[in-house]
Design a protein around this motif. Structure first.
Motif, PDB file in Angstrom:
ATOM      1  N   GLY A  84      -6.427  65.827  -4.076  1.00  0.00           N
ATOM      2  CA  GLY A  84      -7.628  66.549  -4.478  1.00  0.00           C
ATOM      3  C   GLY A  84      -8.831  65.650  -4.724  1.00  0.00           C
ATOM      4  O   GLY A  84      -9.853  66.104  -5.243  1.00  0.00           O
ATOM      5  N   ALA A  85      -8.740  64.381  -4.327  1.00  0.00           N
ATOM      6  CA  ALA A  85      -9.856  63.451  -4.552  1.00  0.00           C
ATOM      7  C   ALA A  85     -10.889  63.505  -3.420  1.00  0.00           C
ATOM      8  O   ALA A  85     -11.955  62.903  -3.509  1.00  0.00           O
ATOM      9  N   GLN A  86     -10.553  64.196  -2.347  1.00  0.00           N
ATOM     10  CA  GLN A  86     -11.454  64.343  -1.188  1.00  0.00           C
ATOM     11  C   GLN A  86     -11.203  65.736  -0.626  1.00  0.00           C
ATOM     12  O   GLN A  86     -10.061  66.222  -0.657  1.00  0.00           O
ATOM     13  N   GLU A  87     -12.269  66.367  -0.091  1.00  0.00           N
ATOM     14  CA  GLU A  87     -12.116  67.763   0.333  1.00  0.00           C
ATOM     15  C   GLU A  87     -11.637  67.915   1.778  1.00  0.00           C
ATOM     16  O   GLU A  87     -10.774  68.735   2.052  1.00  0.00           O
ATOM     17  N   MET A  88     -12.253  67.149   2.708  1.00  0.00           N
ATOM     18  CA  MET A  88     -11.924  67.379   4.123  1.00  0.00           C
ATOM     19  C   MET A  88     -11.874  66.084   4.926  1.00  0.00           C
ATOM     20  O   MET A  88     -12.418  65.055   4.522  1.00  0.00           O
ATOM     21  N   MET A  89     -11.256  66.155   6.081  1.00  0.00           N
ATOM     22  CA  MET A  89     -11.191  65.021   7.015  1.00  0.00           C
ATOM     23  C   MET A  89     -10.833  65.516   8.408  1.00  0.00           C
ATOM     24  O   MET A  89     -10.415  66.656   8.584  1.00  0.00           O
ATOM     25  N   VAL A  90     -10.994  64.629   9.382  1.00  0.00           N
ATOM     26  CA  VAL A  90     -10.421  64.869  10.706  1.00  0.00           C
ATOM     27  C   VAL A  90      -9.754  63.573  11.131  1.00  0.00           C
ATOM     28  O   VAL A  90     -10.248  62.479  10.851  1.00  0.00           O
ATOM     29  N   GLY A  91      -8.581  63.709  11.755  1.00  0.00           N
ATOM     30  CA  GLY A  91      -7.864  62.519  12.218  1.00  0.00           C
ATOM     31  C   GLY A  91      -6.778  62.921  13.191  1.00  0.00           C
ATOM     32  O   GLY A  91      -6.617  64.113  13.497  1.00  0.00           O
ATOM     33  N   SER A  92      -6.043  61.946  13.666  1.00  0.00           N
ATOM     34  CA  SER A  92      -4.997  62.219  14.659  1.00  0.00           C
ATOM     35  C   SER A  92      -3.799  62.926  14.033  1.00  0.00           C
ATOM     36  O   SER A  92      -3.377  62.573  12.933  1.00  0.00           O
ATOM     37  N   THR A  93      -3.249  63.871  14.782  1.00  0.00           N
ATOM     38  CA  THR A  93      -2.000  64.506  14.334  1.00  0.00           C
ATOM     39  C   THR A  93      -0.894  63.451  14.229  1.00  0.00           C
ATOM     40  O   THR A  93      -0.006  63.579  13.401  1.00  0.00           O
ATOM     41  N   ALA A  94      -0.973  62.416  15.065  1.00  0.00           N
ATOM     42  CA  ALA A  94       0.076  61.389  15.093  1.00  0.00           C
ATOM     43  C   ALA A  94       0.207  60.677  13.750  1.00  0.00           C
ATOM     44  O   ALA A  94       1.295  60.250  13.373  1.00  0.00           O
ATOM     45  N   THR A  95      -0.920  60.556  13.036  1.00  0.00           N
ATOM     46  CA  THR A  95      -0.857  59.850  11.757  1.00  0.00           C
ATOM     47  C   THR A  95      -0.366  60.758  10.636  1.00  0.00           C
ATOM     48  O   THR A  95      -0.180  60.318   9.507  1.00  0.00           O
ATOM     49  N   LEU A  96      -0.119  62.024  10.944  1.00  0.00           N
ATOM     50  CA  LEU A  96       0.353  63.006   9.953  1.00  0.00           C
ATOM     51  C   LEU A  96       1.869  63.150   9.947  1.00  0.00           C
ATOM     52  O   LEU A  96       2.422  63.875   9.114  1.00  0.00           O
ATOM     53  N   VAL A  97       2.515  62.503  10.897  1.00  0.00           N
ATOM     54  CA  VAL A  97       3.951  62.734  11.087  1.00  0.00           C
ATOM     55  C   VAL A  97       4.774  62.345   9.857  1.00  0.00           C
ATOM     56  O   VAL A  97       5.790  62.975   9.556  1.00  0.00           O
ATOM     57  N   ILE A 168       3.461  41.794  25.447  1.00  0.00           N
ATOM     58  CA  ILE A 168       2.088  42.085  25.021  1.00  0.00           C
ATOM     59  C   ILE A 168       2.113  42.675  23.614  1.00  0.00           C
ATOM     60  O   ILE A 168       2.848  43.626  23.347  1.00  0.00           O
ATOM     61  N   LYS A 169       1.357  42.075  22.727  1.00  0.00           N
ATOM     62  CA  LYS A 169       1.276  42.588  21.354  1.00  0.00           C
ATOM     63  C   LYS A 169       0.352  43.789  21.356  1.00  0.00           C
ATOM     64  O   LYS A 169      -0.867  43.644  21.528  1.00  0.00           O
ATOM     65  N   LEU A 170       0.940  44.950  21.184  1.00  0.00           N
ATOM     66  CA  LEU A 170       0.176  46.179  21.365  1.00  0.00           C
ATOM     67  C   LEU A 170       0.082  46.972  20.062  1.00  0.00           C
ATOM     68  O   LEU A 170       1.094  47.356  19.479  1.00  0.00           O
ATOM     69  N   ARG A 171      -1.151  47.208  19.637  1.00  0.00           N
ATOM     70  CA  ARG A 171      -1.308  48.037  18.435  1.00  0.00           C
ATOM     71  C   ARG A 171      -0.948  49.481  18.771  1.00  0.00           C
ATOM     72  O   ARG A 171      -1.411  50.028  19.763  1.00  0.00           O
ATOM     73  N   VAL A 172      -0.124  50.100  17.911  1.00  0.00           N
ATOM     74  CA  VAL A 172       0.153  51.528  18.038  1.00  0.00           C
ATOM     75  C   VAL A 172      -0.195  52.219  16.720  1.00  0.00           C
ATOM     76  O   VAL A 172      -0.341  51.572  15.687  1.00  0.00           O
ATOM     77  N   MET A 173      -0.333  53.543  16.785  1.00  0.00           N
ATOM     78  CA  MET A 173      -0.581  54.299  15.559  1.00  0.00           C
ATOM     79  C   MET A 173       0.643  54.192  14.657  1.00  0.00           C
ATOM     80  O   MET A 173       1.737  53.870  15.110  1.00  0.00           O
ATOM     81  N   GLN A 174       0.437  54.493  13.378  1.00  0.00           N
ATOM     82  CA  GLN A 174       1.537  54.366  12.417  1.00  0.00           C
ATOM     83  C   GLN A 174       2.451  55.582  12.542  1.00  0.00           C
ATOM     84  O   GLN A 174       2.360  56.536  11.773  1.00  0.00           O
ATOM     85  N   VAL A 190       2.978  46.960  17.464  1.00  0.00           N
ATOM     86  CA  VAL A 190       2.632  46.670  16.064  1.00  0.00           C
ATOM     87  C   VAL A 190       1.861  47.855  15.483  1.00  0.00           C
ATOM     88  O   VAL A 190       0.759  48.149  15.935  1.00  0.00           O
ATOM     89  N   PRO A 191       2.416  48.546  14.490  1.00  0.00           N
ATOM     90  CA  PRO A 191       1.663  49.666  13.903  1.00  0.00           C
ATOM     91  C   PRO A 191       0.524  49.168  13.017  1.00  0.00           C
ATOM     92  O   PRO A 191       0.711  48.264  12.210  1.00  0.00           O
ATOM     93  N   LEU A 192      -0.645  49.753  13.208  1.00  0.00           N
ATOM     94  CA  LEU A 192      -1.832  49.351  12.437  1.00  0.00           C
ATOM     95  C   LEU A 192      -2.734  50.568  12.292  1.00  0.00           C
ATOM     96  O   LEU A 192      -2.838  51.368  13.225  1.00  0.00           O
ATOM     97  N   PRO A 193      -3.420  50.718  11.161  1.00  0.00           N
ATOM     98  CA  PRO A 193      -4.409  51.802  11.076  1.00  0.00           C
ATOM     99  C   PRO A 193      -5.582  51.537  12.025  1.00  0.00           C
ATOM    100  O   PRO A 193      -5.924  50.381  12.269  1.00  0.00           O
ATOM    101  N   PHE A 194      -6.177  52.597  12.506  1.00  0.00           N
ATOM    102  CA  PHE A 194      -7.300  52.475  13.435  1.00  0.00           C
ATOM    103  C   PHE A 194      -8.436  51.655  12.819  1.00  0.00           C
ATOM    104  O   PHE A 194      -9.115  50.896  13.504  1.00  0.00           O
ATOM    105  N   SER A 195      -8.621  51.819  11.525  1.00  0.00           N
ATOM    106  CA  SER A 195      -9.733  51.141  10.842  1.00  0.00           C
ATOM    107  C   SER A 195      -9.629  49.615  10.928  1.00  0.00           C
ATOM    108  O   SER A 195     -10.619  48.928  10.735  1.00  0.00           O
ATOM    109  N   GLU A 196      -8.440  49.093  11.206  1.00  0.00           N
ATOM    110  CA  GLU A 196      -8.278  47.640  11.305  1.00  0.00           C
ATOM    111  C   GLU A 196      -8.215  47.158  12.750  1.00  0.00           C
ATOM    112  O   GLU A 196      -8.052  45.965  13.010  1.00  0.00           O
TER     113      GLU A 196
END
Ligand code: TK8
Length: 335
Positions: A84-97, A168-174, A190-196
């Motif tokens: 409840g500290a934030q009201e809304m967002m949009v992001g990938s369904t993949a990061t919701l798993v 190949i070191k490949l970043r993937v979603m978490q 390598v799992p990493l947040p998009f922000s990084e």
């Protein structure tokens, strides 16, 4: 304008404004977070959503759009919504798993052949059923937006065959589906947040990543990635989320304002994304990226490796849901 017409017009305006006045809407501030930059398909659609909400609420509901992951990564924002500290967002369904395991169904490699199939299935009954699963976890899903078909970039070598991915070191979603998929292709995933991600590519902490053309362009990955391989390995949806804690305190009218604006933003976003995607590849080439397509034989080899994760997705989301989605895709394909 004749006097009669003027009186009639005034009357209509009066009725319309008193209808808006009668709505049960309180002043609300909505902090709406997203991961991409303002000048992106995501940023433009959040802006449109904000305008629609303000308009429909007579300026009472205000959306503060906060991009570039300034409120945190997808996963951090999801937690803020739940608390409840934030009201809304949009992001990938993949990061919701990690929160709602059923979302992993959308990570199925090559599930959709084209965006039209995705629209029909995501906006249809099974798409809604999966959205409804979020409620028990403290989230309300409003609509799916298009992130898009994902393609591979890296800075080591052109990927023309499966073996080129070796090491190949490949970043993937978490997300375990993505982790397993790319491990099975021989990449060092390598799992990493998009922000990084940009910094990780820039400092060569990772060699590559995969995202739709739009994102490769808007996030300026072309500045730090040389090779792009057209793989279209999965269609990624974005999902617009609301904190359930906050949503439960809204009136019916307030919820309607958000739901209607979300639908408008969805239609706008998909159109905008598709127009941009159609031009983005040429722009990426112009920016100096070296682009290659896979031969049919190599595309098939990759496809058969990637679809090995299907059985585990079905096990995770449940065989019934898996079957239901497959049936919905077949129906969409036939129509
Ligand atoms: C943006 C992410 C992004 C996704 C990823 O927050 O992480 O690669 O494709 O769109 O959700």
């Amino acid at each position: 304008m004749k006097l009669k017409q003027l009186v009639a017009a005034l009357g209509i305006a009066l009725v319309a404004s008193s209808a808006a006045y009668a709505q049960d809407i309180k002043p609300r501030l909505i902090r709406f977070g997203y991961g991409l930059v303002e000048n992106s398909n995501q940023g433009r659609a959040v802006k449109l959503f904000a305008e629609e909400v303000e308009k429909a609420s007579g300026g009472k509901m205000k959306v503060r759009a906060i991009g570039a992951a300034a409120l945190g990564s997808d996963v951090q924002m999801q937690q803020a919504l739940i608390g409840g500290a934030q009201e809304m967002m949009v992001g990938s369904t993949a990061t919701l798993v990690g929160i709602t395991k059923e979302m992993a169904i959308w990570d199925t490699p090559f599930l959709f052949n084209n965006a039209q199939e995705a629209d029909v299935v995501l906006d249809g009954p099974v798409g809604q059923k999966i959205i409804d699963k979020l409620q028990e976890k403290g989230l309300v899903g409003l609509v799916y937006w298009e992130n898009g078909f994902r393609n591979l970039t890296n800075n080591k070598q052109p990927v023309a065959k499966l073996e080129d991915l070796n090491g190949i070191k490949l970043r993937v979603m978490q997300n375990n589906v993505f982790l397993d998929s790319f491990k099975s292709l021989g990449a060092n995933a390598v799992p990493l947040p998009f922000s990084e991600l940009f910094t990780a590519l820039e400092t060569k902490a990772v060699d590559g990543q995969e995202n739709p053309y739009n994102t490769i362009l808007s996030s300026k990955f072309y500045e730090v990635q040389k090779y792009l391989t057209v793989t279209n390995h999965v269609y990624s949806p974005w999902i617009v989320l609301v904190s359930k804690k906050w949503w439960d305190g809204l009136s019916k009218d307030e919820r309607d304002v958000l739901a209607n604006a979300a639908k408008k933003s969805r239609d706008f976003e998909r159109k905008d994304t598709r127009e941009e995607a159609a031009k983005a590849l040429a722009e990426l080439k112009a920016k100096g990226m070296q682009v290659n397509e896979l031969s049919a034989a190599e595309a098939n080899r990759m496809r058969s490796k990637l679809t090995q994760v299907n059985a585990s997705i079905a096990a995770n989301v449940g065989q019934d849901l898996w079957n239901e989605v497959q049936a919905a895709v077949e129906k969409a394909r036939a129509s």
